[in-house]
Design an enzyme around this catalytic site. Structure first.
Site, PDB file in Angstrom:
ATOM      1  N   ASP A 104     -24.409  15.017   1.006  1.00  0.00           N
ATOM      2  CA  ASP A 104     -25.865  14.916   0.851  1.00  0.00           C
ATOM      3  C   ASP A 104     -26.301  15.495  -0.497  1.00  0.00           C
ATOM      4  OD1 ASP A 104     -28.348  14.053   1.670  1.00  0.00           O
ATOM      5  OD2 ASP A 104     -28.825  15.868   2.788  1.00  0.00           O
ATOM      6  N   VAL A 107     -36.300  26.676   6.703  1.00  0.00           N
ATOM      7  CA  VAL A 107     -35.720  27.737   5.888  1.00  0.00           C
ATOM      8  C   VAL A 107     -36.834  28.667   5.419  1.00  0.00           C
ATOM      9  CG1 VAL A 107     -34.328  28.300   3.861  1.00  0.00           C
ATOM     10  CG2 VAL A 107     -33.899  26.175   5.116  1.00  0.00           C
ATOM     11  N   LYS A 148     -32.012  30.153   7.375  1.00  0.00           N
ATOM     12  CA  LYS A 148     -32.162  28.806   7.931  1.00  0.00           C
ATOM     13  C   LYS A 148     -32.177  28.898   9.452  1.00  0.00           C
ATOM     14  CE  LYS A 148     -29.966  24.214   7.896  1.00  0.00           C
ATOM     15  NZ  LYS A 148     -28.831  23.422   7.329  1.00  0.00           N
ATOM     16  N   ILE A 194     -39.782  28.056   2.977  1.00  0.00           N
ATOM     17  CA  ILE A 194     -39.444  27.472   1.678  1.00  0.00           C
ATOM     18  C   ILE A 194     -38.817  26.085   1.813  1.00  0.00           C
ATOM     19  CG2 ILE A 194     -39.224  29.655   0.449  1.00  0.00           C
ATOM     20  CD1 ILE A 194     -36.255  29.619   0.936  1.00  0.00           C
ATOM     21  N   GLY A 195     -38.584  25.643   3.033  1.00  0.00           N
ATOM     22  CA  GLY A 195     -38.036  24.311   3.256  1.00  0.00           C
ATOM     23  C   GLY A 195     -38.122  23.951   4.723  1.00  0.00           C
ATOM     24  N   LYS A 196     -38.300  22.657   5.014  1.00  0.00           N
ATOM     25  CA  LYS A 196     -38.456  22.256   6.409  1.00  0.00           C
ATOM     26  C   LYS A 196     -37.867  20.875   6.635  1.00  0.00           C
ATOM     27  CE  LYS A 196     -41.964  21.765  10.054  1.00  0.00           C
ATOM     28  NZ  LYS A 196     -41.228  22.631  10.995  1.00  0.00           N
ATOM     29  N   GLY A 197     -37.103  20.733   7.726  1.00  0.00           N
ATOM     30  CA  GLY A 197     -36.568  19.448   8.141  1.00  0.00           C
ATOM     31  C   GLY A 197     -36.961  19.180   9.578  1.00  0.00           C
TER      32      GLY A 197
END
Length: 306
Positions: free
Chosen positions: A136, A26, A41, A18-21
């Site tokens: 942030d 995540v 995460k 559901i999320g990526k850095g």
């Protein structure tokens, strides 16, 4: 799913991303014991090799998350230490993020923006009163629960006042405060309030404070201007003018922002009654590039993209 991420971690069944850095991802995680969904995460341990700065960020994130208990902050559940990853389990924002919501709507009504601002400011007031700075604030880090209430997420850049390294700046282009980049020291709380203002400006105008500029162009301009022209109206303009101030001392604190007429009395009742509609599909892997600004040998600050 990454090849070396297990589909099962303790009692959690790991689902879709559901999320990526650059250093973490995540995933949705289902707790088979509680029969409830959470966010997992995964932070790769590879980033710690030869760079103690990332390790300090993770240690700070864990230390802060364990202390937090606020209705508009995603709740911390536990930390799991694996051979290749550190896994942080938190409350899942089942209705996605403000970034996703904003992209799927032409323009948010003012009443809905007021609700988001009020709830985010409440979370920031809680943090700042405890000497904690998020560092942030942006649409990607504003999540929504099942009732579309704000859930502040991603404390990867957060820090505590007594441990804040003034020579190390961090944040996201378009939302980072000018003094974070161009001053030797800065107030973390006031920097958060600029970021909140920049986020509100983006929601109202569908563009950054300086329009359609690249991240590098934006930050260069941020260091050259003395004032910012505010495009807004009524109570919304008052909010923007109280936050988007080049001089940090002129910005309202989170506590004072919550005292504005729009957030008190009859106006507050109308603002709070405007709930956001539930999102039909919150699954997304988009994210905004972040940066860490480290001091160079010449005692200036250089941009490092994440």
């Amino acid at each position: 799913m990454a090849a070396n991420i297990s589909k099962q971690v303790k009692q959690y069944s790991i689902g879709y991303i559901i999320g990526k850095g650059s250093s973490s991802s995540v995933y949705q995680a289902y707790d088979t014991k509680k029969q409830q969904f959470f966010a997992a995460k995964f932070i790769s341990r590879e980033i710690f090799h030869g760079d103690g700065e990332y390790l300090r960020h993770v240690e700070s994130e864990l230390r802060i998350l364990e202390r937090l208990d606020h209705p508009y902050i995603a709740k911390f559940v536990e930390t799991i230490f694996l051979e290749n990853y550190i896994v942080i389990i938190t409350e899942l924002c089942v209705n996605g993020t403000l970034s996703q919501y904003n992209l799927s709507h032409e323009k948010l009504p003012d009443s809905k923006i007021y609700t988001i601002v009020q709830q985010t400011a409440s979370a920031l007031n809680y943090l700042h009163s405890r000497g904690i700075f998020h560092r942030d604030i942006k649409p990607d880090n504003i999540g929504f629960d099942e009732n579309m209430n704000v859930k502040l997420i991603d404390f990867g850049f957060s820090t505590e006042s007594q441990m804040m390294d003034q020579s190390l700046a961090c944040g996201t282009p378009y939302f980072i405060a000018p003094e974070v980049i161009y001053s030797e020291t800065y107030d973390g709380a006031k920097a958060d309030m600029w970021s909140l203002g920049a986020m509100v400006y983006y929601l109202v105008n569908k563009q950054s404070i300086f329009g359609d500029l690249s991240p590098t162009q934006y930050m260069k301009k941020l260091g050259k201007v003395n004032t910012v022209e505010i495009n807004g109206y009524g109570h919304m303009k008052k909010i923007l003018e109280s936050l988007i101030q080049m001089d940090p001392k002129q910005r309202l604190s989170a506590s004072d922002l919550l005292k504005l007429p729009i957030f008190t009395g009859e106006l507050n009742i109308r603002a709070r009654s405007a709930s956001l509609p539930i999102m039909s599909n919150s699954k997304s892997t988009t994210s905004t590039r972040r940066l860490i600004i480290r001091p160079t040998m010449k005692n200036t600050k250089s941009f490092i993209w994440l």
